[in-house]
Design a protein around this motif. Structure first.
Motif, PDB file in Angstrom:
ATOM      1  N   VAL A   6       0.836  -1.196   0.000  1.00  0.00           N
ATOM      2  CA  VAL A   6       0.000   0.000   0.000  1.00  0.00           C
ATOM      3  C   VAL A   6       0.872   1.248   0.000  1.00  0.00           C
ATOM      4  O   VAL A   6       0.629   2.192  -0.756  1.00  0.00           O
ATOM      5  N   ALA A   7       1.890   1.258   0.842  1.00  0.00           N
ATOM      6  CA  ALA A   7       2.790   2.408   0.906  1.00  0.00           C
ATOM      7  C   ALA A   7       3.456   2.646  -0.447  1.00  0.00           C
ATOM      8  O   ALA A   7       3.525   3.784  -0.919  1.00  0.00           O
ATOM      9  N   ARG A   8       3.917   1.579  -1.065  1.00  0.00           N
ATOM     10  CA  ARG A   8       4.562   1.696  -2.368  1.00  0.00           C
ATOM     11  C   ARG A   8       3.582   2.265  -3.398  1.00  0.00           C
ATOM     12  O   ARG A   8       3.933   3.144  -4.189  1.00  0.00           O
ATOM     13  N   ALA A   9       2.330   1.810  -3.377  1.00  0.00           N
ATOM     14  CA  ALA A   9       1.315   2.312  -4.308  1.00  0.00           C
ATOM     15  C   ALA A   9       1.023   3.795  -4.069  1.00  0.00           C
ATOM     16  O   ALA A   9       0.654   4.520  -4.995  1.00  0.00           O
ATOM     17  N   LEU A  10       1.204   4.228  -2.826  1.00  0.00           N
ATOM     18  CA  LEU A  10       0.991   5.639  -2.480  1.00  0.00           C
ATOM     19  C   LEU A  10       2.242   6.488  -2.705  1.00  0.00           C
ATOM     20  O   LEU A  10       2.218   7.700  -2.489  1.00  0.00           O
ATOM     21  N   GLY A  11       3.322   5.833  -3.108  1.00  0.00           N
ATOM     22  CA  GLY A  11       4.560   6.561  -3.394  1.00  0.00           C
ATOM     23  C   GLY A  11       5.310   7.005  -2.154  1.00  0.00           C
ATOM     24  O   GLY A  11       5.949   8.057  -2.154  1.00  0.00           O
ATOM     25  N   MET A  17       4.311   6.184   5.793  1.00  0.00           N
ATOM     26  CA  MET A  17       2.873   5.931   5.854  1.00  0.00           C
ATOM     27  C   MET A  17       2.442   5.697   7.305  1.00  0.00           C
ATOM     28  O   MET A  17       1.427   6.236   7.748  1.00  0.00           O
ATOM     29  N   GLY A  18       3.216   4.929   8.038  1.00  0.00           N
ATOM     30  CA  GLY A  18       2.917   4.671   9.444  1.00  0.00           C
ATOM     31  C   GLY A  18       2.888   5.943  10.270  1.00  0.00           C
ATOM     32  O   GLY A  18       2.005   6.131  11.111  1.00  0.00           O
ATOM     33  N   ARG A  19       3.858   6.829  10.018  1.00  0.00           N
ATOM     34  CA  ARG A  19       3.899   8.101  10.747  1.00  0.00           C
ATOM     35  C   ARG A  19       2.687   8.964  10.416  1.00  0.00           C
ATOM     36  O   ARG A  19       2.069   9.564  11.290  1.00  0.00           O
ATOM     37  N   LYS A  20       2.327   9.027   9.131  1.00  0.00           N
ATOM     38  CA  LYS A  20       1.183   9.840   8.718  1.00  0.00           C
ATOM     39  C   LYS A  20      -0.116   9.295   9.308  1.00  0.00           C
ATOM     40  O   LYS A  20      -0.978  10.055   9.749  1.00  0.00           O
ATOM     41  N   SER A  26      -4.455   6.746  13.793  1.00  0.00           N
ATOM     42  CA  SER A  26      -4.818   5.431  13.280  1.00  0.00           C
ATOM     43  C   SER A  26      -3.563   4.634  12.948  1.00  0.00           C
ATOM     44  O   SER A  26      -2.449   5.092  13.141  1.00  0.00           O
ATOM     45  N   SER A  27      -3.773   3.427  12.447  1.00  0.00           N
ATOM     46  CA  SER A  27      -2.658   2.593  12.001  1.00  0.00           C
ATOM     47  C   SER A  27      -3.135   1.756  10.814  1.00  0.00           C
ATOM     48  O   SER A  27      -4.348   1.602  10.588  1.00  0.00           O
TER      49      SER A  27
END
Length: 85
Positions: A6-11, A17-20, A26-27
């Motif tokens: 998912v992170a890779r797809a979001l660039g 992604m975890g920090r955001k 949330s997580s």
């Protein structure tokens, strides 16, 4: 579904992604569980889908694991929810 995919797809990196998500309170795991529970209820309402198929579609290796998770999410077993519909 994996957080890295998912992170890779979001660039972004998985860590970013975890920090955001943490900034939003949330997580990835929480979001994934919420999505799975919502999809599970929709699938169970479709009487043409066997419970075993629903478990597989949602990534559970065992129907019993899916049934336990479903009961945790909804308070009812998949069969009981289907029978009530």
């Amino acid at each position: 579904m994996r957080a890295s995919s998912v992170a890779r797809a979001l660039g972004m990196s998985e860590r970013t992604m975890g920090r955001k998500l943490a900034q939003e309170g949330s997580s990835f795991t929480e979001i994934l569980q919420q999505l799975r529970s919502e999809m599970a209820v929709r699938y169970v309402e479709d009487a043409s889908l066997p419970i075993s198929r629903i478990a597989w579609l949602l990534g559970f290796e065992e129907v019993s694991s899916f049934s336990h998770a479903f009961k945790r999410w909804t308070g009812k077993s998949p069969r009981r929810m289907r029978d009530a519909a």
